[in-house]
Design an enzyme around this catalytic site. Structure first.
Site, PDB file in Angstrom:
ATOM      1  N   ASN A  42       0.841  -1.196   0.000  1.00 38.13           N
ATOM      2  CA  ASN A  42       0.000   0.000   0.000  1.00 38.13           C
ATOM      3  C   ASN A  42       0.879   1.249   0.000  1.00 38.13           C
ATOM      4  O   ASN A  42       2.103   1.152  -0.027  1.00 38.13           O
ATOM      5  CB  ASN A  42      -0.962  -0.026   1.194  1.00 38.13           C
ATOM      6  CG  ASN A  42      -0.208  -0.092   2.512  1.00 38.13           C
ATOM      7  OD1 ASN A  42       0.543   0.809   2.855  1.00 38.13           O
ATOM      8  ND2 ASN A  42      -0.379  -1.192   3.244  1.00 38.13           N
ATOM      9  N   PHE A  71      -3.373   3.151  15.373  1.00 40.57           N
ATOM     10  CA  PHE A  71      -3.597   4.197  14.384  1.00 40.57           C
ATOM     11  C   PHE A  71      -4.773   3.770  13.513  1.00 40.57           C
ATOM     12  O   PHE A  71      -5.030   2.574  13.361  1.00 40.57           O
ATOM     13  CB  PHE A  71      -2.361   4.377  13.486  1.00 40.57           C
ATOM     14  CG  PHE A  71      -1.415   5.448  13.960  1.00 40.57           C
ATOM     15  CD1 PHE A  71      -0.651   5.244  15.106  1.00 40.57           C
ATOM     16  CD2 PHE A  71      -1.290   6.649  13.279  1.00 40.57           C
ATOM     17  CE1 PHE A  71       0.227   6.222  15.554  1.00 40.57           C
ATOM     18  CE2 PHE A  71      -0.414   7.636  13.719  1.00 40.57           C
ATOM     19  CZ  PHE A  71       0.342   7.427  14.846  1.00 40.57           C
TER      20      PHE A  71
HETATM   21  N1  CTP Z   1      -3.130  -3.292  12.473  1.00 39.56           N
HETATM   22  C1  CTP Z   1      -2.299  -4.342  12.844  1.00 39.56           C
HETATM   23  N2  CTP Z   1      -2.368  -5.518  12.173  1.00 39.56           N
HETATM   24  C2  CTP Z   1      -3.247  -5.696  11.163  1.00 39.56           C
HETATM   25  C3  CTP Z   1      -4.099  -4.642  10.789  1.00 39.56           C
HETATM   26  C4  CTP Z   1      -4.012  -3.449  11.463  1.00 39.56           C
HETATM   27  O1  CTP Z   1      -1.485  -4.172  13.756  1.00 39.56           O
HETATM   28  N3  CTP Z   1      -3.282  -6.855  10.542  1.00 39.56           N
HETATM   29  C5  CTP Z   1      -3.058  -2.035  13.227  1.00 39.56           C
HETATM   30  C6  CTP Z   1      -2.529  -0.867  12.470  1.00 39.56           C
HETATM   31  O2  CTP Z   1      -1.135  -0.739  12.644  1.00 39.56           O
HETATM   32  C7  CTP Z   1      -3.256   0.294  13.111  1.00 39.56           C
HETATM   33  C8  CTP Z   1      -4.610  -0.295  13.467  1.00 39.56           C
HETATM   34  O3  CTP Z   1      -4.375  -1.698  13.569  1.00 39.56           O
HETATM   35  O4  CTP Z   1      -2.684   0.698  14.316  1.00 39.56           O
HETATM   36  C9  CTP Z   1      -5.716   0.020  12.515  1.00 39.56           C
HETATM   37  O5  CTP Z   1      -5.509  -0.581  11.294  1.00 39.56           O
HETATM   38  P1  CTP Z   1      -6.534  -0.427  10.042  1.00 39.56           P
HETATM   39  O6  CTP Z   1      -6.000  -1.244   8.930  1.00 39.56           O
HETATM   40  O7  CTP Z   1      -6.773   1.006   9.780  1.00 39.56           O
HETATM   41  O8  CTP Z   1      -7.841  -1.029  10.613  1.00 39.56           O
HETATM   42  P2  CTP Z   1      -8.515  -2.397  10.382  1.00 39.56           P
HETATM   43  O9  CTP Z   1      -8.675  -3.012  11.689  1.00 39.56           O
HETATM   44  O10 CTP Z   1      -7.786  -3.167   9.344  1.00 39.56           O
HETATM   45  O11 CTP Z   1      -9.948  -1.979   9.863  1.00 39.56           O
HETATM   46  P3  CTP Z   1     -10.472  -1.531   8.410  1.00 39.56           P
HETATM   47  O12 CTP Z   1      -9.557  -2.147   7.386  1.00 39.56           O
HETATM   48  O13 CTP Z   1     -11.835  -2.038   8.393  1.00 39.56           O
HETATM   49  O14 CTP Z   1     -10.435  -0.031   8.382  1.00 39.56           O
END
Ligand code: CTP
Length: 410
Positions: free
Chosen positions: A213, A332
């Site tokens: 990404n 975050f």
């Molecule tokens: N995060 C993580 N591991 C993952 C996905 C997310 O540690 N597999 C952490 C990110 O580093 C961030 C937070 O979770 O601190 C939010 O991640 P985000 O991708 O924005 O949220 P999601 O839970 O994936 O929700 P969505 O994709 O529905 O927005």
């Protein structure tokens, strides 16, 4: 960045080939907003002229305690009283030995001895041949100077002007600048071990392709730097980004979400704060092909199955250490709309005390950002600013919350 705005730095220079780096440092200090007063020993003037340093600092250079420009004839007192810090760069082995014994036979050593120790810190950037640096006399002096309250900065390692290779050369000007800026930051996280994830992850489809990404890692790297500046021990688990490691930060490079999880879990037992700034890929290909997937001529795309990646933040936030309050977790959220609503929901879903929301498309790859801090008490905006300025504010907010979080019940 005006990280040194309002700071008056006395830049002391002693004899050494690294004087050429001090010219660049002087420029960098001025660029960072500091006023710089250069004081040179006689030996330093053999390597670079006071004219050069005057032009770069925009101030007359001092080289002698008998300088006629001072009405009271006390340059050593006047110069040190105005300084927020004295930085000796380069600091020769001889000058360290001199400082150690409290000798004061030239303006620079006299000024160092006469400085008010409580209010004017003295930082030394050693610069010398590797044998001189490794000599027990020098190492003994370094230890004693530290015990006497001096901040002795690191030395660089590598090729030296003399043709030898090893430890002892002066740090580069950008490294000294980073160290000086860090020196002035309040030590709000002293004694804490902060674990930060940053950057994107890369999920391989085959040896040459993958899913990733647009995260640049800049925010996470800024958070790691700010945590180190605040006095914490910092481990930065970084996805594939080409950013320089902040000084003093231990970096573990990973590619995939699974590797990021493993590296985070390994560091978590000694961490007291976990900040998940990485943009982790939610999904990875079910299988990563061992060889490049070729077109088969049918016009049909290959079938790629996906599996969900582990949630690193949720894994650590639900660990027994987080439950007992020993590990404070910060998440975050990169959203495209309805930031408050999504950040509030995500904080509850991920079970973290603090969630930091930002608008993804407005921040990815940029040098500035705006943050929304959401905790149980409500939401607080950190207005648009550079990522490092926001990271420092965030660290200050986390420090306040960690103090409350870990304080024993009354
Ligand atoms: N995060 C993580 N591991 C993952 C996905 C997310 O540690 N597999 C952490 C990110 O580093 C961030 C937070 O979770 O601190 C939010 O991640 P985000 O991708 O924005 O949220 P999601 O839970 O994936 O929700 P969505 O994709 O529905 O927005």
């Amino acid at each position: 960045m005006n990280d040194l705005a309002g700071k008056h730095i006395v830049l002391g220079m002693t004899g050494g080939i690294a004087c050429y780096k001090a010219a660049d440092l002087c420029r960098a200090l001025v660029k960072a907003g500091a006023t710089v007063q250069v004081v040179m020993t006689e030996a330093a003037t053999q390597f670079i002229t006071p004219v050069t340093m005057q032009a770069l600092s925009n101030r007359p250079v001092y080289t002698s305690q008998w300088d006629q420009r001072e009405a009271n004839s006390m340059a050593h007192i006047n110069l040190s009283r105005q300084a927020h810090a004295i930085l000796i760069a380069p600091c020769s082995a001889d000058f360290m030995a001199k400082l150690l014994h409290g000798r004061a036979d030239d303006l620079l050593s006299l000024m160092c001895l006469a400085r008010p120790m409580e209010s004017v810190p003295l930082l030394l950037a050693p610069a010398m041949n590797r044998e001189m640096w490794a000599h027990p006399a020098t190492q003994r002096n370094v230890e004693q100077l530290r015990a006497d309250g001096c901040t002795v900065l690191d030395v660089g390692s590598g090729e030296q002007a003399c043709g030898e290779t090893g430890d002892g050369r002066m740090l580069e000007s950008h490294e000294l600048l980073e160290d000086l800026i860090a020196f002035f930051q309040p030590k709000r996280l002293r004694g804490q071990h902060v674990l930060v994830t940053a950057g994107p992850t890369y999920e391989a489809i085959d040896p040459v392709r993958g899913i990733t990404n647009l995260s640049s890692g800049k925010m996470g790297f800024a958070v790691a730097r700010a945590a180190h500046e605040a006095g914490a021990q910092v481990t930065l688990v970084a996805g594939p980004v080409a950013l320089a490691t902040p000084r003093g930060v231990r970096r573990v490079d990973v590619k995939s979400a699974q590797e990021m999880l493993q590296a985070s879990v390994e560091s978590a037992p000694s961490a007291s704060i976990f900040i998940a700034a990485a943009a982790v890929a939610d999904w990875r290909p079910q299988q990563s092909a061992a060889q490049k997937i070729k077109k088969d001529g049918s016009g049909q795309p290959p079938e790629l199955g996906f599996v969900e990646n582990p949630d690193i933040l949720a894994t650590l936030a639900q660990s027994p250490r987080a439950a007992s309050g020993a590990l404070y977790c910060v998440g975050f959220a990169a959203e495209s709309h309805d930031l408050l609503e999504h950040a509030t929901a995500k904080r509850i879903k991920k079970r973290v005390p603090l969630l930091v929301g930002n608008i993804g498309p407005a921040t990815f790859g940029q040098d500035d950002n705006a943050l929304l801090l959401v905790d149980a008490a409500g939401a607080q905006e950190l207005a648009r600013n550079t990522k490092i300025a926001l990271a420092r504010q965030l660290i200050a907010e986390i420090a306040t919350r960690v103090t409350i979080h870990t304080a024993p019940a009354p």
